[in-house]
Scaffold this motif. Sequence first.
Motif, PDB file in Angstrom:
ATOM      1  N   ALA A 150       4.112   9.143  -6.926  1.00 24.92           N
ATOM      2  CA  ALA A 150       4.890   9.751  -7.469  1.00 24.92           C
ATOM      3  C   ALA A 150       6.359   9.445  -7.016  1.00 24.92           C
ATOM      4  O   ALA A 150       6.353   9.312  -9.124  1.00 24.92           O
ATOM      5  N   GLY A 151       7.092   9.220  -6.919  1.00 28.57           N
ATOM      6  CA  GLY A 151       8.583   8.374  -7.069  1.00 28.57           C
ATOM      7  C   GLY A 151       8.889   7.561  -8.201  1.00 28.57           C
ATOM      8  O   GLY A 151       8.712   7.267  -9.384  1.00 28.57           O
ATOM      9  N   ILE A 152       7.424   6.572  -7.871  1.00 23.55           N
ATOM     10  CA  ILE A 152       7.284   5.459  -8.678  1.00 23.55           C
ATOM     11  C   ILE A 152       6.949   5.542 -10.230  1.00 23.55           C
ATOM     12  O   ILE A 152       7.349   5.395 -11.341  1.00 23.55           O
ATOM     13  N   ARG A 153       6.010   6.785  -9.938  1.00 26.12           N
ATOM     14  CA  ARG A 153       5.667   7.157 -11.553  1.00 26.12           C
ATOM     15  C   ARG A 153       6.531   7.632 -12.226  1.00 26.12           C
ATOM     16  O   ARG A 153       6.657   7.350 -13.631  1.00 26.12           O
ATOM     17  N   THR A 154       7.660   8.404 -11.155  1.00 24.06           N
ATOM     18  CA  THR A 154       8.864   9.126 -12.027  1.00 24.06           C
ATOM     19  C   THR A 154      10.074   7.925 -12.080  1.00 24.06           C
ATOM     20  O   THR A 154      10.160   8.021 -13.866  1.00 24.06           O
ATOM     21  N   ILE A 155      10.256   7.454 -12.261  1.00 22.00           N
ATOM     22  CA  ILE A 155      11.091   6.049 -12.201  1.00 22.00           C
ATOM     23  C   ILE A 155      10.248   5.421 -13.542  1.00 22.00           C
ATOM     24  O   ILE A 155      10.981   5.184 -14.361  1.00 22.00           O
ATOM     25  N   ALA A 156       8.569   5.373 -13.502  1.00 18.89           N
ATOM     26  CA  ALA A 156       8.228   4.619 -14.855  1.00 18.89           C
ATOM     27  C   ALA A 156       8.784   5.621 -16.099  1.00 18.89           C
ATOM     28  O   ALA A 156       8.395   4.575 -17.554  1.00 18.89           O
ATOM     29  N   GLU A 157       8.372   7.107 -15.824  1.00 18.91           N
ATOM     30  CA  GLU A 157       7.979   7.692 -17.107  1.00 18.91           C
ATOM     31  C   GLU A 157       9.775   7.571 -17.325  1.00 18.91           C
ATOM     32  O   GLU A 157       9.852   7.974 -18.720  1.00 18.91           O
ATOM     33  N   HIS A 209       1.126  -1.529  -0.165  1.00 18.90           N
ATOM     34  CA  HIS A 209       0.471  -0.068   0.332  1.00 18.90           C
ATOM     35  C   HIS A 209       0.723   1.571   0.137  1.00 18.90           C
ATOM     36  O   HIS A 209       1.061   2.149   1.026  1.00 18.90           O
ATOM     37  N   PRO A 210       1.197   1.371  -1.447  1.00 14.90           N
ATOM     38  CA  PRO A 210       2.358   2.942  -1.006  1.00 14.90           C
ATOM     39  C   PRO A 210       1.751   4.183  -0.885  1.00 14.90           C
ATOM     40  O   PRO A 210       0.050   4.427  -1.231  1.00 14.90           O
TER      41      PRO A 210
END
Length: 115
Positions: A25-32, A18-19
């Motif tokens: 936000a950090g994971i989305r940055t990595i994904a992008e 459960h992030p």
Amino acid sequence: MNDRWLARMITKHLGIEHPSSDQIAGIRTIAEQLNPKDHPVMQNMVDVDGARDLLGLGSVESLRVTMSRDKSFPPPFTNGPLWRIADIERYRNERETRNAGGRGRPPASTQRRSQ
């Protein structure tokens, strides 16, 4: 491979059930960064399960054993680990050629083609 799927894979890899909003936000940055809109390289990538499937191995552990014993196994393209599909397929084909005529059971991909 879309950003949402990639974010789920990163979350799973990090063991986060459960992030928090900061983690998301950090994971989305990595994904992008891994899957930029102008260069969709992630469509040609596989994770551990995908590499295992391409090689016809029964478990992730058997993939890890193969990786540790065979020095010609391709290194991951990115940490995670993620490989290019072409690298895994090239390795599979070279491995089958190297092992042709050897003792023991033939590679699973050869067995599939003969059926």
